[in-house]
Enzyme design. Structure first.
Site: not given
Ligand SMILES: Cc1cc2nc3c(=O)[nH]c(=O)nc-3n(C[C@H](O)[C@H](O)[C@H](O)COP(=O)(O)OP(=O)(O)OC[C@H]3O[C@@H](n4cnc5c(N)ncnc54)[C@H](O)[C@@H]3O)c2cc1C
Lengths: 260, 759
Positions: B229, B311, B443, B512, B712
């Site tokens: 997680f 983010r 990112t 991600a 996610e």
């Protein structure tokens, strides 16, 4: 864990003898005591197990009084059913493991401010029977984790007069399922009694105002407008004193409704 | 064909029988040593004296290591080099490791650690966002602002303006398998580690740094994690480095696992946020300007806080076109554990911010919140740009949301709830639909690459290996399905192997949501190379290599039909290489984080959820009655695994916003460090009615089989639970509920009381 002696007597007399030794302490289900020892919050050198003593176990219903041996586990009380509100309470303590190990004597001796049994004992006007006397519940609970028991004194049984009507409602702290607020109400020969656990910094207490209101009218509506002050209520990570004080009112109404 | 089939997780039978091996199940040599940290008992201070005599002489203790004893660099951070393994003199949070005990058993190590006499002179600790703002305790020296358009004049012209603030709590990962590492010393000072980590390469790099060796001297293997997680992206570094250093100093294998309480106290969690907002709409109910101040509690070290906070900013728009927007991010440095990656990586907090604005504004306008949301969606027909300048292409939310609202009868149910609430003074119901648009890609652009190694053996059996790690999410099965599908063989021929830095180097974290996108493509690339070699070899007599078919366990080249096994054997006997490495780099991404402009995401994943709740206004008790989800995974690689991810994501997201409450006291001590005080959703807490469907469509950009990432995005479907509670509380009166998260019974009760009082 540290090293300690473990005695396993089979009679009450042997247990009392063993408890006469230095730094000896009774052990029942161990559901509270063992974690306490692990954290070194207590370090008795001898533990005297009470669970091998037959005379401390079992449930008898005689003449409207339910007598429960001090070493009787929660699961047995849950199964019994002759005092339905009490069995209901016992059936909702912790989880199956806790209910099959933990005992009524251990719970009452420990007098955790969030435990369920103290509310039942106080609201039922129960009598705590020890190896050398009988103590009325009203005189038994003396504060947080404090009771009228003397050093080495053992709870051998608890006598509950079975009331006409009774119910226990617990507002659970969701993670541990201990009572954030728990209320036990009874109506019977002793009149109406309301005992509140989980809420007060002083441990279990009787809400006398509510008792008076309910004596003339045993209905949730009788409690309209009544509240306990937030002052003196527990404030911790699970709830503020204000929230607990508020819950006392709501949960008492629910208990009265459940008692019917 | 194996592709798109709802095959069970490859390890499912082993998970349920207990046969699946986790690190603690690996048999260790008899001389294996065990480690435990001694922890700081204050939140901030200077170590004035440290007497470890009693620790050193405790039973079973082999060695005690302090900062001064470390052979190499004292750092466990992912990038910033600001996080010592052992505090060298100053401590920065309650629970920070100060020394390391090496003993003959886990228990003896822990018992010995408790015997230390460490005196710390306390300094004033910065614990809360308010504390940090008051003394301007910022990372990077101050806030970061990104903007588009001109907010102030647009706001001044707005017809309706709202202002508010929401507090959003953090979240403990609560992976079932705690943090754990095992290091075994090898020839030449090399080190092999088995680690529960989402990022074996980072473990390799950090261990090499700590030992002062090149990367090639360290090999890290991860077969599976019992949950990650995000909590095992960087948080495993401390244990792995500790094990490697101790193994290096003692010459013996060393293992370390945290006890659950220590795990919760030491490791970072989801960042808690405060989001202050101001938003304006025109007379037609279109957003014209929005302003956010996102306060982020990062903890004592940087860890991954900058990209997490970035983010959050990148998801401050969610699904809505906002012509004028200003987002200011305040990354506060505090004396608490260092907040870290957690499923969604800041995206969820940013999204809660804008969804709160949508909810609040709809309430102010007296509009149905769904209609208000729909009116402000990005346009489907003509791509509009996000605040950071990326055109929103392949935007399916208008259709997806309409379909979900129709099939789940949103309108009728909302009306029915209104009527029901009018007759129900104590219980109140609420309903909310919230959408999710989540950007897929790291990112940090260079992380968007992956490698793979595929071996075909002479008997036609296949092993696949890639940089992704398995944490229960089903990545390995999906990638195996890709390999089996491409080779045209059944799944039984494909063996999934442990992630291993010795097989595939220089990998990125499995994070991600990128696992299948990146590694599926890299494996396909390797498979294509092997197929191409076999095809060239078999393409004789006028058959072209591209016409050689791999299907149904056979390889067909014109009139020649071979079993895959025969083809492999023949290729081998004819000296054709049957091993290949594959590689993939995500195209079309670029990003400049200082100005907040670029094309950081390859594409967006979408979804929407409708949640219906009921609250008891007397106590704040609440319950989720029904959930309907429609989620976009493109063309699903494995619908069973995808639906599992969506269900789990929703439940974890709803848990974060409702029951999971982290409490630190005024000394900076985490008071919720066990399941007895911290409530995660259990199986029995899942909604009674839980309808999950997959959107029928494919990714508009070429991903592996046109699938979409699923790790996610579904977590953010849980936001609908918070908004449904807000709707129910709103039924108590006229005022806006202003519900913060987690919406525990006490918060719901207090909010309902306030709303009711203003009636
Ligand atoms: C996970 C969990 C959940 C729980 N949830 C609840 C809950 O919801 N509600 C609730 O009420 N309780 C709850 N409990 C507490 C549980 O009921 C108590 O642990 C139990 O009642 C204590 O009894 P025991 O027999 O285990 O006592 P022990 O742990 O053996 O002893 C407790 C104390 O009492 C003393 N003692 C024991 N027996 C006697 C005796 N006969 N005479 C005199 N002194 C004695 C011991 O010396 C010790 O000081 C929970 C416990 C756990 C672990």
């Amino acid at each position: 864990m540290y090293a300690f002696e473990l005695e396993r007597p089979t009679t009450l007399a042997d247990a009392i003898k063993a408890l006469g030794g230095e730094e000896a302490q009774p052990l029942s289900g161990g559901q509270t005591l063992i974690p306490t020892l692990k954290q070194r919050l207590a370090m008795p050198s001898t533990l005297v197990s009470l669970t091998g003593i037959d005379e401390l176990k079992g449930i008898k219903n005689e003449g409207g009084t339910l007598t429960i041996g001090g070493a009787t586990c929660h699961a047995d009380v849950a199964k019994d059913g002759s005092y339905p509100a009490l069995s209901d309470l016992a059936g909702h303590i912790g989880d199956p493991h806790v209910r099959n190990r933990g005992t009524i004597g251990g719970s009452l001796a420990n007098n955790d401010p969030s435990a369920c049994y103290p509310a039942a004992a106080l609201a039922s006007g129960a009598t705590i029977v020890t190896n050398n006397r009988e103590i009325a519940a009203d005189n038994y609970f003396t504060g947080l984790f404090e009771t009228a028991l003397d050093e080495g004194e053992i709870i051998t049984a608890v006598k509950f007069p079975i009331p006409e009507k009774a119910a226990y409602v617990k507002f659970e702290q969701p993670a541990s399922r201990f009572a954030l607020v728990g209320v036990f109400v009874t109506k019977g020969a002793n009149g109406v009694r309301v005992a509140v656990t989980g809420a007060s910094e002083g441990g279990v207490f009787r809400w006398t105002e509510a008792e008076e209101a309910l004596s003339s009218n045993f209905a949730p509506s009788a409690l309209e407008g009544l509240s306990v002050p937030a002052d003196g209520m527990i404030g911790d990570l699970h709830g503020t004193p204000e929230y607990r004080a508020h819950l006392v009112g709501v949960i008492t109404k629910r208990a009265v409704m459940k008692a019917g | 064909m194996s592709m798109g089939k709802p095959l069970p997780h490859d390890s499912a039978p082993m998970h349920v029988t207990g046969a699946a091996r986790y690190i603690d199940d690996i048999p260790v040599p008899a001389d294996c040593l065990h480690l435990a940290f001694g922890l700081s008992h204050v939140a901030r201070g200077v170590i004035s004296s440290m007497d470890l005599t009693a620790v050193r002489t405790a039973p079973g203790v082999v060695r005690v290591i302090t900062a001064a004893d470390l052979p190499g660099v004292n750092d466990i951070s992912s990038a910033a080099h600001d996080e010592p393994l052992l505090a060298p003199g100053e401590v920065h949070y309650h629970g920070q490791p100060i020394f390391l005990v090496v003993a003959t058993s886990h228990r003896l190590a822990r018992e010995a650690a408790a015997k230390a006499e460490v005196v710390i002179d306390p300094k004033p600790a910065i614990l809360t966002i308010d504390d940090a703002v008051a003394v301007r305790s910022y990372f990077e020296g101050g806030p970061l602002t990104w903007k588009r358009g001109d907010v102030d004049p647009a706001m001044a012209k707005a017809d309706t303006i709202i202002e508010g603030k929401i507090e959003i709590g953090g979240q403990e990962h609560f992976y079932l398998e705690g943090q754990i590492s095992l290091a075994s010393p090898q020839d030449n000072g090399d080190m092999v580690l088995a680690t529960s980590t989402q990022h074996p390469t980072e473990i390799q790099h950090k261990v090499a740094e700590a030992l002062g060796t090149p990367f090639h001297a360290v090999r890290v293997e991860t077969r599976r994690m019992g949950g990650g997680f995000g909590g095992k992206e960087s948080q495993g570094n401390a244990l792995a480095i500790a094990c490697a250093v101790a193994a290096h100093l003692t010459g013996k294998p060393c293992k370390m696992r945290y006890d659950r309480d220590d795990d919760m106290i030491i490791t970072g969690k989801r960042h808690d946020f405060r989001i202050a907002y101001k938003a304006g709409v025109d007379a037609k109910g279109k957003l014209v300007a929005v302003e956010f101040d996102q306060y982020v509690r990062c903890g004592w070290s940087q860890d991954l806080s900058l990209p997490v906070a970035d983010r959050a900013m990148l998801h401050a728009d969610n699904a809505y076109f906002i012509p004028n927007i200003r987002i200011t991010s305040h990354r506060m440095k505090t004396n608490t554990c260092s907040a870290t990656a957690f499923r969604g990586f800041g995206g969820p907090q940013g999204m809660v911010g804008i969804e709160r604005v949508m909810d609040h504004m709809a309430h102010r306008l007296g509009m149905d919140p769904l209609e208000f949301r729909q009116a402000n969606f990005y346009k489907k027909s003509k791509p509009q740009e996000t605040p950071y300048g990326q055109p929103v292409k392949g935007f399916i939310l208008p259709d997806l949301v309409r379909q979900l609202a129709d099939t789940a009868n949103y309108k009728t149910r909302r009306d029915a709830i209104r009527t029901w609430n009018e007759k129900s003074p104590i219980l109140k119901k609420g309903i909310a639909l919230t959408p999710v648009k989540f950007g897929i890609s790291f990112t940090l652009t260079h992380l968007n690459q992956a490698g793979a190694l595929v071996n075909v053996y002479a008997d036609g059996s296949v092993t696949i290996n890639h940089g992704g790690t398995e944490m229960g999410q089903g990545l390995f099965q999906k990638v195996a399905q890709v390999a089996a599908g491409e080779f045209g063989i059944d799944m039984g021929r494909v063996r999934i192997t442990a992630t291993d830095t010795g097989k595939v180097p220089n990998t990125s974290a499995t994070a991600a949501s990128s696992g299948s996108d990146l590694n599926g493509m890299a494996v396909k690339n390797a498979v294509d190379q092997i197929k191409d070699r076999i095809a060239r070899f078999l393409a004789v007599d006028g058959v072209k290599p591209k016409d050689v078919l791999f299907a149904d366990g056979k390889v067909t080249a014109g009139n020649t039909v071979l079993s895959f096994e025969e083809a492999a054997k023949m290729a081998h006997e004819n000296r054709i290489s049957l091993s290949a490495t594959g590689f993939y780099a995500t195209p079309d991404i670029s990003w400049d984080r200082t100005i907040g402009k670029g094309h950081p995401f390859y594409y967006f994943a979408h979804g929407a959820a409708i949640t219906e709740v009921v609250i008891d206004t007397l106590t704040g008790e609440n319950k989720i009655l029904r959930v309907d989800i429609l989620h976009d995974v493109g063309q699903s690689l494995n619908p069973a695994v995808d639906v599992g991810q969506i269900e789990g994501g929703f439940v974890q997201g709803a848990g974060w916003l409702t029951t999971e409450e982290l409490v630190w006291d005024d000394k900076g001590v985490l008071r919720t460090h066990a399941p007895s005080t911290y409530k995660i959703p259990a199986c029995s807490d899942r909604p009674d009615v839980f309808n999950v469907a997959l959107w029928n469509g494919e990714n508009h950009v070429p991903t592996i089989y046109r699938s979409k990432a699923v790790g996610e995005p579904p977590l953010m479907l849980g936001i609908s639970a918070l908004m449904a509670l807000s709707d129910a509380v709103g039924a108590c009166g006229e005022a806006y509920p202003n519900l913060s998260a987690p919406a525990t019974p006490e918060r719901v009760y207090m909010a309902a009381k306030k709303v009711g009082a203003k009636r």
